[in-house]
Design a protein around this motif. Structure first.
Motif, PDB file in Angstrom:
ATOM      1  N   GLY A 151      21.183 -21.981   7.574  1.00  0.00           N
ATOM      2  CA  GLY A 151      21.207 -21.810   9.017  1.00  0.00           C
ATOM      3  C   GLY A 151      21.853 -22.987   9.726  1.00  0.00           C
ATOM      4  O   GLY A 151      22.576 -22.812  10.719  1.00  0.00           O
ATOM      5  N   VAL A 152      21.605 -24.202   9.236  1.00  0.00           N
ATOM      6  CA  VAL A 152      22.238 -25.395   9.817  1.00  0.00           C
ATOM      7  C   VAL A 152      23.755 -25.324   9.651  1.00  0.00           C
ATOM      8  O   VAL A 152      24.515 -25.573  10.597  1.00  0.00           O
ATOM      9  CB  VAL A 152      21.671 -26.675   9.164  1.00  0.00           C
ATOM     10  N   LEU A 153      24.215 -24.983   8.462  1.00  0.00           N
ATOM     11  CA  LEU A 153      25.661 -24.905   8.218  1.00  0.00           C
ATOM     12  C   LEU A 153      26.312 -23.826   9.073  1.00  0.00           C
ATOM     13  O   LEU A 153      27.402 -24.032   9.621  1.00  0.00           O
ATOM     14  CB  LEU A 153      25.920 -24.626   6.734  1.00  0.00           C
ATOM     15  N   GLU A 154      25.647 -22.683   9.202  1.00  0.00           N
ATOM     16  CA  GLU A 154      26.215 -21.606  10.013  1.00  0.00           C
ATOM     17  C   GLU A 154      26.244 -21.963  11.498  1.00  0.00           C
ATOM     18  O   GLU A 154      27.112 -21.493  12.235  1.00  0.00           O
ATOM     19  CB  GLU A 154      25.423 -20.322   9.787  1.00  0.00           C
ATOM     20  N   ALA A 155      25.301 -22.791  11.952  1.00  0.00           N
ATOM     21  CA  ALA A 155      25.328 -23.252  13.341  1.00  0.00           C
ATOM     22  C   ALA A 155      26.530 -24.162  13.588  1.00  0.00           C
ATOM     23  O   ALA A 155      27.092 -24.182  14.685  1.00  0.00           O
ATOM     24  CB  ALA A 155      24.026 -23.984  13.676  1.00  0.00           C
ATOM     25  N   MET A 214      15.587 -27.270  12.847  1.00  0.00           N
ATOM     26  CA  MET A 214      14.862 -27.452  11.589  1.00  0.00           C
ATOM     27  C   MET A 214      13.702 -26.465  11.475  1.00  0.00           C
ATOM     28  O   MET A 214      12.545 -26.806  11.723  1.00  0.00           O
ATOM     29  CB  MET A 214      14.339 -28.889  11.489  1.00  0.00           C
ATOM     30  N   GLY A 215      14.012 -25.222  11.159  1.00  0.00           N
ATOM     31  CA  GLY A 215      12.980 -24.231  10.914  1.00  0.00           C
ATOM     32  C   GLY A 215      12.557 -23.441  12.128  1.00  0.00           C
ATOM     33  O   GLY A 215      12.465 -22.218  12.075  1.00  0.00           O
ATOM     34  N   VAL A 216      12.279 -24.109  13.237  1.00  0.00           N
ATOM     35  CA  VAL A 216      11.961 -23.448  14.508  1.00  0.00           C
ATOM     36  C   VAL A 216      12.877 -24.033  15.579  1.00  0.00           C
ATOM     37  O   VAL A 216      13.266 -25.200  15.516  1.00  0.00           O
ATOM     38  CB  VAL A 216      10.474 -23.622  14.898  1.00  0.00           C
ATOM     39  N   ARG A 217      13.221 -23.216  16.559  1.00  0.00           N
ATOM     40  CA  ARG A 217      14.264 -23.604  17.513  1.00  0.00           C
ATOM     41  C   ARG A 217      13.894 -24.807  18.365  1.00  0.00           C
ATOM     42  O   ARG A 217      14.765 -25.497  18.888  1.00  0.00           O
ATOM     43  CB  ARG A 217      14.621 -22.415  18.400  1.00  0.00           C
ATOM     44  N   GLU A 218      12.601 -25.066  18.532  1.00  0.00           N
ATOM     45  CA  GLU A 218      12.202 -26.233  19.327  1.00  0.00           C
ATOM     46  C   GLU A 218      12.584 -27.550  18.645  1.00  0.00           C
ATOM     47  O   GLU A 218      12.703 -28.581  19.298  1.00  0.00           O
ATOM     48  CB  GLU A 218      10.691 -26.241  19.575  1.00  0.00           C
ATOM     49  N   PHE A 219      12.783 -27.523  17.323  1.00  0.00           N
ATOM     50  CA  PHE A 219      13.047 -28.744  16.570  1.00  0.00           C
ATOM     51  C   PHE A 219      14.548 -28.897  16.344  1.00  0.00           C
ATOM     52  O   PHE A 219      15.073 -28.615  15.264  1.00  0.00           O
ATOM     53  CB  PHE A 219      12.285 -28.730  15.245  1.00  0.00           C
ATOM     54  N   CYS A 228       9.789 -27.714  10.597  1.00  0.00           N
ATOM     55  CA  CYS A 228       8.774 -26.830  10.042  1.00  0.00           C
ATOM     56  C   CYS A 228       9.462 -25.718   9.264  1.00  0.00           C
ATOM     57  O   CYS A 228      10.125 -24.868   9.852  1.00  0.00           O
ATOM     58  CB  CYS A 228       7.871 -26.242  11.123  1.00  0.00           C
ATOM     59  N   PHE A 229       9.308 -25.741   7.934  1.00  0.00           N
ATOM     60  CA  PHE A 229       9.876 -24.733   7.051  1.00  0.00           C
ATOM     61  C   PHE A 229       8.705 -23.927   6.495  1.00  0.00           C
ATOM     62  O   PHE A 229       8.126 -24.272   5.467  1.00  0.00           O
ATOM     63  CB  PHE A 229      10.691 -25.407   5.950  1.00  0.00           C
ATOM     64  N   VAL A 272       1.246 -27.206  11.100  1.00  0.00           N
ATOM     65  CA  VAL A 272       1.322 -28.413  10.273  1.00  0.00           C
ATOM     66  C   VAL A 272       2.780 -28.562   9.862  1.00  0.00           C
ATOM     67  O   VAL A 272       3.307 -27.779   9.060  1.00  0.00           O
ATOM     68  CB  VAL A 272       0.411 -28.318   9.045  1.00  0.00           C
ATOM     69  N   CYS A 273       3.436 -29.552  10.446  1.00  0.00           N
ATOM     70  CA  CYS A 273       4.886 -29.689  10.291  1.00  0.00           C
ATOM     71  C   CYS A 273       5.236 -31.065   9.729  1.00  0.00           C
ATOM     72  O   CYS A 273       4.359 -31.885   9.428  1.00  0.00           O
ATOM     73  CB  CYS A 273       5.580 -29.461  11.626  1.00  0.00           C
ATOM     74  N   LEU A 274       6.513 -31.311   9.605  1.00  0.00           N
ATOM     75  CA  LEU A 274       7.033 -32.595   9.123  1.00  0.00           C
ATOM     76  C   LEU A 274       7.575 -33.400  10.295  1.00  0.00           C
ATOM     77  O   LEU A 274       8.022 -32.834  11.286  1.00  0.00           O
ATOM     78  CB  LEU A 274       8.153 -32.357   8.111  1.00  0.00           C
ATOM     79  N   ARG A 275       7.549 -34.708  10.161  1.00  0.00           N
ATOM     80  CA  ARG A 275       8.112 -35.562  11.211  1.00  0.00           C
ATOM     81  C   ARG A 275       9.077 -36.571  10.616  1.00  0.00           C
ATOM     82  O   ARG A 275       8.939 -36.986   9.463  1.00  0.00           O
ATOM     83  CB  ARG A 275       7.014 -36.281  11.986  1.00  0.00           C
ATOM     84  N   ASP A 276      10.067 -36.951  11.425  1.00  0.00           N
ATOM     85  CA  ASP A 276      11.072 -37.940  11.050  1.00  0.00           C
ATOM     86  C   ASP A 276      11.733 -37.572   9.724  1.00  0.00           C
ATOM     87  O   ASP A 276      11.586 -38.276   8.719  1.00  0.00           O
ATOM     88  CB  ASP A 276      10.449 -39.331  10.975  1.00  0.00           C
TER      89      ASP A 276
END
Length: 229
Positions: A46-50, A157-162, A23-24, A112-116
């Motif tokens: 954020g992904v790269l910094e993680a 991916m946007g929120v920590r749960e994902f 979810c972005f 309303v988010c994205l999947r897969d």
């Protein structure tokens, strides 16, 4: 006759990332979360910094490729209604009796988010003034961590749960999809007055989101948070 040497930038660092959900969030939706159809530059950073981060450099995301068809999902989730402020934090630090009651402030909202999802991130390393090591050192460190699957914190991916997984470049083709995405967050600039935001007009062309080097402030928009974190 002398020849001038042309300086070519290094090849971009490339990392692929995927997750069951993403979810972005679009900024124009205040209460309900509505995702962009594609990963944003700030989420990619954020992904790269993680995976790998040092205070001596930052990442500049230059390109994001969509590797799986865009699919949507709707999820009901619990969120708190209030936003944490620095004033509240200072009050809580000064008075240990101050507590935040999450149960009393809880609200169920639709997302309303994205999947897969799967994306390929292209980025460059930008050294900061106090850096003492060459850029190549940090680039190699990121590559080695990606190859080993090592990270400092869990990418999401946007929120920590994902939560998301990552891997080196597989070379698969982006999806054949074109779409105008509207205004998208480019970057956040931190200064003495707080955070300010830079934006750009985003467009997906043949599954590729090209990101300009610089974003712009929107005319007439209040882009500062007044020091709120």
């Amino acid at each position: 006759m002398t020849t001038r040497r042309v300086h070519h930038p290094p090849l971009p660092l490339v990392v692929e990332v995927e997750a069951p959900y993403a979810c972005f969030t679009r900024p124009e939706f205040k209460t309900e979360r509505m995702s962009y159809p594609v990963m944003t530059p700030s989420a990619a950073k954020g992904v790269l910094e993680a995976i790998f981060w040092k205070p001596e450099f930052g990442y500049q995301v230059t390109r994001i490729e969509v590797l799986k068809p865009i699919r949507w999902a709707s999820i009901r989730r619990n969120e708190v209604s209030s936003m944490l402020t620095m004033a509240w934090v200072r009050e809580a630090m000064a008075d240990t009796s101050v507590r935040f009651d999450a149960e009393a402030d809880r609200d169920q909202r639709n997302m309303v988010c994205l999947r897969d999802v799967a994306y390929r991130i292209h980025a460059q390393v930008r050294l900061r003034p106090h850096a003492t090591d060459p850029e190549a050192k940090y680039r190699d460190q990121l590559r080695r961590r990606v190859e080993r699957g090592a990270c400092y914190s869990q990418p999401f991916m946007g929120v920590r749960e994902f939560s998301a997984s990552f891997r080196p470049n597989t070379g698969c083709e982006p999806i054949p999809h074109d779409e105008k995405l509207g205004v998208m967050l480019h970057s956040i600039v931190y200064g003495p007055e707080g955070e300010s935001y830079r934006w750009f007009q985003a467009e997906l062309q043949r599954g590729v989101l090209a990101i300009p080097r610089e974003g712009i402030e929107l005319p007439g928009a209040d882009t500062r948070t007044g020091g709120r974190r």
